[in-house]
Structure formats: C-alpha cells, structure tokens
Design a protein around this motif. Structure first.
Motif, mmCIF file in Angstrom:
data_model
loop_
_atom_site.group_PDB
_atom_site.id
_atom_site.type_symbol
_atom_site.label_atom_id
_atom_site.label_comp_id
_atom_site.label_asym_id
_atom_site.label_seq_id
_atom_site.Cartn_x
_atom_site.Cartn_y
_atom_site.Cartn_z
ATOM 1 N N VAL A 202 0.824 -1.203 0.000
ATOM 2 C CA VAL A 202 0.000 0.000 0.000
ATOM 3 C C VAL A 202 0.858 1.253 0.000
ATOM 4 C CG1 VAL A 202 -1.912 -1.143 1.175
ATOM 5 C CG2 VAL A 202 -0.152 0.009 2.531
ATOM 6 N N GLY A 203 0.212 2.375 -0.309
ATOM 7 C CA GLY A 203 0.879 3.673 -0.235
ATOM 8 C C GLY A 203 0.996 4.415 -1.540
ATOM 9 N N ASP A 204 0.807 3.719 -2.661
ATOM 10 C CA ASP A 204 0.964 4.357 -3.970
ATOM 11 C C ASP A 204 -0.348 4.449 -4.746
ATOM 12 O OD1 ASP A 204 3.889 4.753 -3.961
ATOM 13 O OD2 ASP A 204 3.927 2.573 -3.852
ATOM 14 N N GLY A 205 -1.462 4.239 -4.047
ATOM 15 C CA GLY A 205 -2.757 4.305 -4.705
ATOM 16 C C GLY A 205 -3.294 2.936 -5.066
ATOM 17 N N ALA A 206 -4.632 2.852 -5.204
ATOM 18 C CA ALA A 206 -5.289 1.576 -5.455
ATOM 19 C C ALA A 206 -4.877 0.923 -6.775
ATOM 20 C CB ALA A 206 -6.808 1.742 -5.396
ATOM 21 N N PRO A 207 -4.738 1.667 -7.879
ATOM 22 C CA PRO A 207 -4.329 1.003 -9.128
ATOM 23 C C PRO A 207 -2.980 0.290 -8.991
ATOM 24 C CG PRO A 207 -5.244 3.163 -9.619
ATOM 25 C CD PRO A 207 -5.092 3.091 -8.132
ATOM 26 N N VAL A 208 -2.036 0.929 -8.308
ATOM 27 C CA VAL A 208 -0.730 0.298 -8.114
ATOM 28 C C VAL A 208 -0.852 -0.891 -7.169
ATOM 29 C CG1 VAL A 208 1.626 0.636 -7.277
ATOM 30 C CG2 VAL A 208 0.480 2.455 -8.559
ATOM 31 N N GLY B 13 3.958 3.240 10.703
ATOM 32 C CA GLY B 13 3.075 3.020 9.562
ATOM 33 C C GLY B 13 3.553 1.970 8.588
ATOM 34 N N TYR B 14 3.429 2.274 7.274
ATOM 35 C CA TYR B 14 3.768 1.326 6.211
ATOM 36 C C TYR B 14 4.894 1.876 5.329
ATOM 37 C CZ TYR B 14 -1.201 0.301 7.252
ATOM 38 O OH TYR B 14 -2.400 0.068 7.866
ATOM 39 N N PRO B 15 6.045 2.164 5.896
ATOM 40 C CA PRO B 15 7.115 2.716 5.065
ATOM 41 C C PRO B 15 7.706 1.654 4.137
ATOM 42 C CG PRO B 15 7.958 2.239 7.245
ATOM 43 C CD PRO B 15 6.477 1.949 7.290
ATOM 44 N N HIS B 16 8.092 2.066 2.941
ATOM 45 C CA HIS B 16 8.751 1.156 2.003
ATOM 46 C C HIS B 16 10.264 1.165 2.180
ATOM 47 C CE1 HIS B 16 5.105 1.245 -0.982
ATOM 48 N NE2 HIS B 16 4.807 0.784 0.206
ATOM 49 N N ILE B 17 10.736 2.194 2.902
ATOM 50 C CA ILE B 17 12.148 2.260 3.283
ATOM 51 C C ILE B 17 12.175 2.615 4.761
ATOM 52 C CG2 ILE B 17 12.920 2.939 0.978
ATOM 53 C CD1 ILE B 17 13.155 5.813 1.996
#
Length: 224
Positions: free
Chosen positions: A47-53, A193-197
């Motif tokens: 999550v975090g980049d929008g629903a389409p992604v 939260g949900y960090p990618h880095i």
C-alpha cells in the motif's frame, strides 16, 4: 518557517491501521477472479501508492500480471468490495482523535491528503467519525496528480486558505515526504506506519513514535 496555519495528514498508516480492512477487500476481489488470497503482511508492503498500483502488485503476487484492458473493471470491483467492508474503530491509532481535537483547539486548520480513492476515503471517515476534523480532503483520484506530486498537497493548502507555505505534512511513507518537499513545507514522519524504506532514511524533519507526540514536535518546528 512562517506561523503554522494548518496540518495536512496522510490516512493509511498515519491515522488508521487499515491493512486488515484492505486485505479483506482485496481477498474478496481475488476470490472473484480465482486467485489465491494474500496476507495482511503482504498488503502492508504494497500500500501507499494508490489503489491502481496496489491492484497491480496484488495480481503480480498471485499469478499473472493484471491485464490493462481489464484493469478498469477490476478497479471498480475493488472499490465496491472496499466500500462494503466495515471500518473498525479499533483501526484508529491511539491518541488520534484527542490529538486532532487539540490541534483544532489551537486554531489550526486540518486537511487530509491520501492516495486512497476518494470515495472509499470519505466512507471510511464517516464510519470512523473522523471526517469532522478535516476542512479539505483529497484522495488519490481527486486530482490528475497524487503524492509524491506536491500538487496533491498544495491543492489542500489552497482549499484551506493556507498562505506562504505555513503548513506541515504528517505521514508514514516516502511519498508523503517527497510531496511535502515539493510543496515547500516541513514534514513529520510517524514510525509505526507502512514505510517502504526505513523511516530514518526518508528525510523527514522529525519522526514521532506515538501520535500524541505531534503537538510538541510542531512547536519545535515552529521555533526553527
């Protein structure tokens, strides 16, 4: 920085832990398309980049890639499943309503800038009684751009009547930091939260471990 007028928040991973609800909706979608389910842990890193992604990542993780021609129909199905998924009051991170009340009492304007689709965002805000806090809300499909584009944040600032960049962004993701930087405002990152880095590598002006720490951190930023 100029005298603080507003605080703009991300939603998922900042105000609420929505991973369980998103996973439930995603798995209903996957079941409809004969795909195996995913776990909450998988969703947290998607999550975090929008629903389409998100849907593209989910389909890649469960078999063949998402067919672009079928993507609009699958996106619509996901929105339908998600809108019907009850948002649990337990998903609100500790201290969020009380802290938002405190910020409003200080005379600050509050906005919400999320990459979650606007329809779902507004439904979640109603279910969790959080909508009353925000003078402006922008979802990931509200504008032609979304975070990390700074235009997503500046649109909220314009709607709130904020001048001279007198706002602070609060989020959990690298997209929040990048959008704030592009909009020319400071940014506070939450560590839960949900960090990618790693959060410490995102380049935020401050990091908080608990939402109730935010007012004191805002005071510190204002003194710079």
């Amino acid at each position: 920085m100029p005298r603080l007028q507003a605080v703009i928040f991300d939603l998922d991973g900042t105000l609420i832990d929505s991973a369980t609800d998103i996973t439930a909706a995603v798995n209903k979608l996957l079941d409809k398309y004969d795909r195996p389910p995913v776990t909450v842990e998988q969703i947290r890193v998607m999550v975090g980049d929008g629903a389409p992604v998100l849907l593209r990542r989910v389909f890649e993780a469960t078999g063949t890639s998402l067919d672009p021609d079928r993507a609009p129909a699958i996106y619509a199905d996901f929105l339908e499943f998600y809108e019907k998924e009850p948002a649990s009051p337990d998903s609100i991170f500790p201290g969020v309503p009380e802290t938002l009340d405190l910020l409003l009492a200080r005379g600050l304007k509050l906005g919400l800038c999320t990459n979650k689709p606007e329809r779902v965002t507004r439904e979640v805000l109603v279910q969790l009684d959080l909508g009353r806090f925000f003078g402006s809300v922008a979802g990931g499909d509200t504008l032609p751009v979304r975070k990390p584009d700074g235009g997503h944040v500046t649109w909220i600032m314009d709607r709130l009547g904020v001048t001279d960049g007198a706002a602070v962004m609060v989020g959990d993701n690298h997209n929040d930091v990048a959008a704030a930087r592009s909009a020319g405002i400071p940014v506070v990152a939450v560590s839960y939260g949900y960090p990618h880095i790693p959060t410490v590598e995102m380049g935020a002006d401050a990091i908080i471990d608990h939402f109730t720490e935010l007012p004191a951190v805002l005071d510190g930023l204002a003194d710079r």
